[in-house]
Write a protein that holds these residues in place. Structure first.
Motif, PDB file in Angstrom:
ATOM      1  N   ARG A 153      31.671  38.454 -15.798  1.00 54.07           N
ATOM      2  CA  ARG A 153      30.797  37.280 -15.661  1.00 54.07           C
ATOM      3  C   ARG A 153      29.333  37.675 -15.844  1.00 54.07           C
ATOM      4  NH1 ARG A 153      33.588  36.568 -11.032  1.00 54.07           N
ATOM      5  NH2 ARG A 153      35.456  35.352 -11.350  1.00 54.07           N
ATOM      6  N   GLU A 154      28.970  38.814 -15.266  1.00 54.67           N
ATOM      7  CA  GLU A 154      27.601  39.320 -15.410  1.00 54.67           C
ATOM      8  C   GLU A 154      27.292  39.592 -16.889  1.00 54.67           C
ATOM      9  OE1 GLU A 154      25.222  43.381 -14.351  1.00 54.67           O
ATOM     10  OE2 GLU A 154      26.496  42.555 -12.757  1.00 54.67           O
ATOM     11  N   LEU A 155      28.231  40.222 -17.589  1.00 53.16           N
ATOM     12  CA  LEU A 155      28.039  40.473 -19.020  1.00 53.16           C
ATOM     13  C   LEU A 155      27.903  39.162 -19.797  1.00 53.16           C
ATOM     14  CD1 LEU A 155      30.535  43.392 -19.783  1.00 53.16           C
ATOM     15  CD2 LEU A 155      28.042  43.497 -19.746  1.00 53.16           C
ATOM     16  N   GLN A 156      28.697  38.164 -19.437  1.00 50.83           N
ATOM     17  CA  GLN A 156      28.604  36.872 -20.100  1.00 50.83           C
ATOM     18  C   GLN A 156      27.232  36.245 -19.864  1.00 50.83           C
ATOM     19  OE1 GLN A 156      32.131  35.059 -18.371  1.00 50.83           O
ATOM     20  NE2 GLN A 156      33.202  35.150 -20.338  1.00 50.83           N
ATOM     21  N   GLY A 157      26.723  36.364 -18.641  1.00 54.65           N
ATOM     22  CA  GLY A 157      25.405  35.821 -18.317  1.00 54.65           C
ATOM     23  C   GLY A 157      24.291  36.453 -19.133  1.00 54.65           C
ATOM     24  N   ARG A 158      24.473  37.709 -19.528  1.00 62.19           N
ATOM     25  CA  ARG A 158      23.474  38.418 -20.337  1.00 62.19           C
ATOM     26  C   ARG A 158      23.759  38.299 -21.829  1.00 62.19           C
ATOM     27  NH1 ARG A 158      23.364  44.349 -17.959  1.00 62.19           N
ATOM     28  NH2 ARG A 158      25.552  43.911 -17.709  1.00 62.19           N
ATOM     29  N   GLY A 159      24.824  37.564 -22.183  1.00 65.38           N
ATOM     30  CA  GLY A 159      25.154  37.388 -23.594  1.00 65.38           C
ATOM     31  C   GLY A 159      25.901  38.562 -24.197  1.00 65.38           C
ATOM     32  N   GLY A 160      26.394  39.461 -23.368  1.00 69.31           N
ATOM     33  CA  GLY A 160      27.080  40.648 -23.868  1.00 69.31           C
ATOM     34  C   GLY A 160      28.583  40.503 -23.971  1.00 69.31           C
ATOM     35  N   LEU A 161      29.117  39.359 -23.581  1.00 68.90           N
ATOM     36  CA  LEU A 161      30.561  39.131 -23.656  1.00 68.90           C
ATOM     37  C   LEU A 161      30.772  37.673 -24.030  1.00 68.90           C
ATOM     38  CD1 LEU A 161      33.408  40.423 -23.088  1.00 68.90           C
ATOM     39  CD2 LEU A 161      33.215  39.471 -20.786  1.00 68.90           C
TER      40      LEU A 161
END
Length: 116
Positions: A45-53
């Protein structure tokens, strides 16, 4: 993998006991897995929030990620696959992470994503 290696005997015992007397052990084991999946899902979820996933279900991604490595460990260590055929562990780990992170499809494919 190093952590799994260090508790290989404990995992072997746990698997045997789960088959013989599941009861309370199943609850403990699945509680452990729930916690593990939540830690991984939070990271995704954290990666998604940063656009990395990309937009995937973080809980399902956590289960897939765990499954890849746990299956490899089970076959290699618990079922002694490494005695039959040697696989370069570092290469396997790099490949698993690459496939998990980048997929296997060359270019976008709606059919693979279930949009048929």
């Amino acid at each position: 993998m190093v952590t799994l290696d260090s508790i290989r005997d404990w995992i072997r015992i746990l698997h045997g006991e789960l088959l013989r007397s599941p009861g309370e052990l199943y609850r403990i084991y699945h509680s452990f897995l729930d916690n593990l999946f939540e830690v991984l899902a939070s990271y995704f979820r954290e990666l998604q929030g940063r656009g990395g996933l990309r937009d995937v279900d973080p809980e399902m991604a956590a289960r897939v990620f765990h499954g890849i490595f746990y299956c490899f460990f089970t076959v290699e260590e618990l079922l002694e696959g490494k005695r039959i055929r040697t696989i370069d562990r570092e290469r396997a780990i790099r490949s698993f992470v690459d496939i998990f992170a980048n997929g296997t499809v060359s270019g976008p494919s709606a059919a693979v994503a279930g949009e048929r």
